[in-house]
Motif scaffolding. Structure first.
Motif, PDB file in Angstrom:
ATOM      1  N   GLY A 146       0.813  -1.212   0.000  1.00 54.20           N
ATOM      2  CA  GLY A 146       0.000   0.000   0.000  1.00 54.20           C
ATOM      3  C   GLY A 146       0.843   1.256   0.000  1.00 54.20           C
ATOM      4  N   ASP A 147       1.923   1.262   0.779  1.00 55.22           N
ATOM      5  CA  ASP A 147       2.783   2.443   0.838  1.00 55.22           C
ATOM      6  C   ASP A 147       3.493   2.682  -0.489  1.00 55.22           C
ATOM      7  N   GLU A 148       3.926   1.605  -1.143  1.00 57.34           N
ATOM      8  CA  GLU A 148       4.576   1.765  -2.456  1.00 57.34           C
ATOM      9  C   GLU A 148       3.615   2.378  -3.463  1.00 57.34           C
ATOM     10  N   LEU A 149       2.393   1.891  -3.464  1.00 55.62           N
ATOM     11  CA  LEU A 149       1.402   2.409  -4.400  1.00 55.62           C
ATOM     12  C   LEU A 149       1.001   3.835  -4.040  1.00 55.62           C
ATOM     13  N   ALA A 150       0.900   4.117  -2.753  1.00 50.31           N
ATOM     14  CA  ALA A 150       0.544   5.469  -2.311  1.00 50.31           C
ATOM     15  C   ALA A 150       1.576   6.490  -2.782  1.00 50.31           C
TER      16      ALA A 150
END
Length: 227
Positions: A198-202
């Motif tokens: 999720g953090d990578e995509l965010a």
């Protein structure tokens, strides 16, 4: 993101929470909107939430956008995360699945965008970021309804980017499988280390929302993790 006002749909889910938290940490103010039944209010500085919003309904989408603008006074960025997934073979499937996925993946993004566009244009630096899917580039067995609806998001992104060129940028990120608790539970034998977090995509989403991406519009960017 400092000084930006953002509206994030699907904000109570795993990816939505990651985007909202990261945006606020970077200095943005965020209106968090979701279908999940959670009361309207604030959760600390810079965050305004609205639950129980059906964005497939144009009137509710407009009301949600107007409430965020009323709260913060302006709107610079719309991030359309609201959506859903179903795995269903075509021959044995229910036609209503196609209607449901079209509503929650395409109509939510369409209605939120239409409601937000006047405010985004007025900001002078408007951004729309949609969530497509790598699975919509080439659909596999059981992926028909989902892939078709996400392909609709891709075409919506391209058409809206052309219509708003020079006024608002419109781009989409196309993730592979996202590492969420729900996906881990649904695919317990998968190699989670290959999934995009999720953090990578965010971080990619917030790049498209930033001033640094002012020259990019109509892009469909795959975010494949380590697959």
């Amino acid at each position: 993101m400092r000084g930006k006002v953002m509206l994030v749909t699907g904000a109570f889910g795993a990816l939505g929470v990651a985007v909202v938290d990261m945006a606020i940490a970077e200095g943005a103010q965020v209106g968090a909107v979701d279908f999940a039944p959670r009361s309207q209010g604030t959760d600390g500085p810079g965050r305004f939430r609205q639950g129980g919003i059906d964005l497939s309904n144009p009137a509710q989408a407009r009301q949600a956008v107007d409430a965020v603008v009323a709260h913060f006074g302006r709107l610079h960025v719309l991030i359309n995360i609201a959506g859903g997934f179903s795995f269903e073979p075509i021959a044995e499937g229910d036609p209503k699945t196609w209607e449901r996925l079209y509503a929650i993946n395409v109509l939510t993004a369409l209605n939120a965008s239409r409601a937000a566009v006047p405010h985004l244009i007025a900001s002078g630096a408007g951004r729309i970021v949609n969530i497509g899917a790598m699975g919509a580039l080439q659909a596999g067995a059981g992926m028909g309804p989902y892939a078709a609806s996400k392909a609709g998001v891709h075409r919506l992104t391209e058409a809206l980017a052309a219509e708003l060129k020079g006024k608002v940028t419109v781009n989409a990120v196309l993730p592979s499988t996202i590492d969420t608790p729900a996906n881990r539970a649904g695919m317990p034998n998968a190699d989670f280390t290959k999934w995009v977090t999720g953090d990578e995509l965010a971080k990619v989403i917030l790049f498209f929302a930033s001033d640094a991406a002012s020259a990019i519009t109509g892009a469909l960017l795959p975010v494949a993790g380590r697959v």
